[in-house]
Design a protein around this motif. Structure first.
Motif: not given
Length: 133
Positions: A19-23
């Motif tokens: 999952r990509p890091q949101v921020m």
């Protein structure tokens, strides 16, 4: 089933893509979050970031103390601090860099957001589109 047939192998689950890091945070933002955490009146686990409707451009960012991690929070740990992202805001904040800037007239968190399509003239609100994933 006779002794010539082999049982079918159990299908393995395909590996999930990470999952990509949101921020992510700049050093200045991380330091400000650390300072706020130390000065809080009560125990906090981090800072909660979200998006709410309102303002002349339609939406605005929210930043508040987080006293607990909610089961639906997206937890971002970066540079030694914990940011909790409201689940309703994840698609609007995907890829965002949170910065902190202070000058003679103001001090504030600044969001460098690739999903921002416009902002109002006063700088208090923005128009965001959900990230295309």
């Amino acid at each position: 089933m006779n002794d010539m047939t082999q049982p079918s192998p159990t299908p393995s689950k395909a590996p999930r893509r990470p999952r990509p890091q949101v921020m992510r945070l700049t050093d200045a933002a991380a330091q400000r979050v650390l300072d706020l955490t130390k000065r809080a009146d009560s125990a906090i686990v981090g800072i909660r970031v979200g998006v709410k409707n309102g303002g002349c451009a339609g939406q605005s960012y929210t930043v508040e103390y987080a006293h607990e991690v909610r089961p639906t929070d997206e937890v971002v740990e970066d540079k030694g601090v914990k940011i909790l992202v409201d689940p309703k805001a994840v698609l609007f904040l995907l890829g965002t860099e949170m910065d902190y800037r202070a000058d003679k007239m103001q001090a504030q968190f600044v969001f460098n957001n690739p999903n921002q399509v416009s902002a109002c003239g006063c700088g208090e609100s923005v128009q965001l589109t959900p990230a295309k994933v």
